[in-house]
Design a protein around this motif. Structure first.
Motif, mmCIF file in Angstrom:
data_model
loop_
_atom_site.group_PDB
_atom_site.id
_atom_site.type_symbol
_atom_site.label_atom_id
_atom_site.label_comp_id
_atom_site.label_asym_id
_atom_site.label_seq_id
_atom_site.Cartn_x
_atom_site.Cartn_y
_atom_site.Cartn_z
ATOM 1 N N LEU A 15 1.037 -1.136 -0.073
ATOM 2 C CA LEU A 15 0.050 0.083 0.126
ATOM 3 C C LEU A 15 0.790 1.202 -0.390
ATOM 4 O O LEU A 15 0.197 2.169 -0.293
ATOM 5 C CB LEU A 15 -1.052 0.163 1.100
ATOM 6 C CG LEU A 15 -2.841 -1.170 1.723
ATOM 7 C CD1 LEU A 15 -2.747 -0.863 2.312
ATOM 8 C CD2 LEU A 15 -3.163 -0.711 -0.072
ATOM 9 N N THR A 16 1.508 1.141 0.513
ATOM 10 C CA THR A 16 3.019 2.895 0.540
ATOM 11 C C THR A 16 3.431 2.959 -1.118
ATOM 12 O O THR A 16 4.010 3.803 -1.261
ATOM 13 C CB THR A 16 3.069 2.309 2.086
ATOM 14 O OG1 THR A 16 4.573 1.559 1.611
ATOM 15 C CG2 THR A 16 2.658 2.387 2.582
ATOM 16 N N PHE A 17 3.515 0.836 -1.464
ATOM 17 C CA PHE A 17 4.854 1.507 -2.407
ATOM 18 C C PHE A 17 3.211 1.830 -3.686
ATOM 19 O O PHE A 17 3.674 2.200 -4.320
ATOM 20 C CB PHE A 17 5.462 -0.251 -2.873
ATOM 21 C CG PHE A 17 5.829 -0.285 -3.464
ATOM 22 C CD1 PHE A 17 7.048 0.492 -4.089
ATOM 23 C CD2 PHE A 17 5.453 -0.742 -5.245
ATOM 24 C CE1 PHE A 17 7.629 0.869 -5.167
ATOM 25 C CE2 PHE A 17 6.083 -0.851 -5.859
ATOM 26 C CZ PHE A 17 6.979 -0.144 -6.771
ATOM 27 N N LYS A 18 1.970 1.444 -3.312
ATOM 28 C CA LYS A 18 1.198 1.516 -4.654
ATOM 29 C C LYS A 18 -0.157 3.018 -4.543
ATOM 30 O O LYS A 18 -0.505 3.571 -5.609
ATOM 31 C CB LYS A 18 0.416 0.185 -5.401
ATOM 32 C CG LYS A 18 1.540 -0.483 -5.696
ATOM 33 C CD LYS A 18 1.759 -0.408 -7.354
ATOM 34 C CE LYS A 18 0.430 -0.036 -8.344
ATOM 35 N NZ LYS A 18 0.230 -0.168 -9.629
ATOM 36 N N ALA A 19 -0.351 3.401 -2.801
ATOM 37 C CA ALA A 19 -1.279 4.423 -2.665
ATOM 38 C C ALA A 19 -0.874 5.486 -2.254
ATOM 39 O O ALA A 19 0.137 5.317 -2.140
ATOM 40 C CB ALA A 19 -2.553 3.458 -1.606
#
Length: 384
Positions: A192-196
């Motif tokens: 999530l930190t990588f994609k959002a």
């Protein structure tokens, strides 16, 4: 070289390793899908935030489940005795996992069909169950494999399982389930930190840091349990015939509290694997804190790989020990399919596995980039 590659001993070891690769591939890819589902109620507070979280995995979760199907197929074809014992003995647990996994595609497909908040909330909880329950139960299954499972074979090799569902939910297995759950929550948060973007990534960063620390501590604690002999262990004491026929009744196995440390004591370099299983989540925790998204995701991935690999290395050459009749335990050298089956499957794997990897890499390259509230709104009904 071809003769060596296709001899029975080599084929058995290759398929033991390939089974591990498939299970690790499933954990690394579908693992962050399950982690995102388990995090959904905690990282997303509004409908648009939940849509951001869901759309980070929505386009890829189906492809990620290919690894789960391949793993099940490999067990069925390469290790039929393991398939028979585990899928019959763990039947109720597997049914629970499959029920949870079925909720996930239904949730993805039906959530956006209506804008009613109650409708969407119900499907959001279905996605949570579809992520959290398998993440826990898979770890419980590994814990039971480490402790030993109560089964035996008749003289005609029919398997008989003597346990119950509640017997599977023992303290040691539940502890391993917590290791699995925190590990995949960490992995989902790293994704999530990588994609959002926005609040979803910010909340995932906080929760992910705590989950990474918990995964490292719990995994290290599991190592202490093994060292103290509280996780059991089984050792083959009879001569091992690597190229003999598959018959799990032809060996002697004893319960030995230090057996799961034997391979690491014999080959100290293997200790790097569990060491990285502790260090990598700690690096991920530091990456969450310093907002280094790429490093965080890579460290999380490495942690997942090493934690799972540690179990396989500790148990080798045993695949599934029997607690009720240790001599009937399943091992790499006596639980496989025939040499011809393993050879033909290996040829098919050499051809098709690179195609799967290439297709997966292409999909992720096409879907490269972050998911934001603006992009989800702009996609309209085409987004989840």
């Amino acid at each position: 070289m071809i003769d060596f590659l296709f001899n029975y001993e080599t084929l058995r070891i290759i398929w033991w390793a390939l089974l591990g690769v498939l299970l690790m591939g499933f954990a690394v890819t579908d693992g962050f899908d399950m982690g995102v589902g388990a995090l959904l109620p905690f990282v997303a507070k509004t409908d648009i935030e939940r849509r951001v979280a869901i759309n980070t995995v929505g386009p890829v979760w189906e492809g990620n489940q290919v690894w789960f199907i391949l793993g099940g197929g490999a067990i069925f074809a390469a290790w039929p005795a393991l398939y028979a014992v585990s899928f019959s003995g763990f039947y109720l647990a597997m049914f629970l996992v499959l029920f949870a996994l079925i909720l996930r595609p239904v949730g993805f497909k039906y959530r956006s069909k209506r804008e009613d908040p109650r409708w969407r909330s119900n499907w959001d909880w279905a996605l949570f169950i579809g992520g959290a329950v398998p993440a826990l139960i898979f770890g419980v299954a590994v814990g039971n494999a480490l402790r030993g499972v109560p089964f035996h074979f008749s003289t005609d090799l029919r398997p008989f399982y003597e346990g119950t569902l509640f017997g599977l939910l023992n303290p040691v297995a539940l502890y391993c389930g917590l290791v699995s759950l925190t590990m995949l929550v960490m992995h989902g948060a790293a994704w999530l930190t990588f994609k959002a973007e926005g609040p979803v990534a910010d909340r995932a960063r906080i929760i992910g840091g705590k989950a990474a620390l918990a995964a490292a501590v719990l995994f290290a604690g599991g190592g202490v349990l093994v060292w103290l002999g509280l996780l059991g262990g089984y050792e083959v004491t009879s001569a091992i015939v690597w190229d003999g026929p598959s018959n799990p009744l032809g060996k002697t196995v004893i319960a030995n509290s230090s057996a799961w440390l034997r391979n690491f004591n014999a080959t100290p370099v293997l200790c790097l694997v569990p060491a990285l299983g502790i260090v990598a989540p700690l690096v991920a925790a530091a990456g969450f804190r310093t907002r280094r998204e790429g490093l965080t995701f890579l460290a999380s991935k490495l942690g997942v790989l090493c934690i799972i690999a540690t179990v396989g290395l500790a148990m080798f050459p045993i695949i599934l020990p029997s607690s009720s009749n240790p001599g009937h335990s399943l091992a790499v050298f006596d639980a496989s399919s025939s040499r011809a089956t393993l050879r033909n499957m290996l040829i098919a794997t050499v051809i098709f596995l690179p195609l799967i990897l290439a297709y997966t890499a292409w999909v992720y390259s096409v879907l490269w980039g972050k998911v934001s509230e603006r992009s989800v709104r702009g996609a309209g009904s085409s987004a989840y």
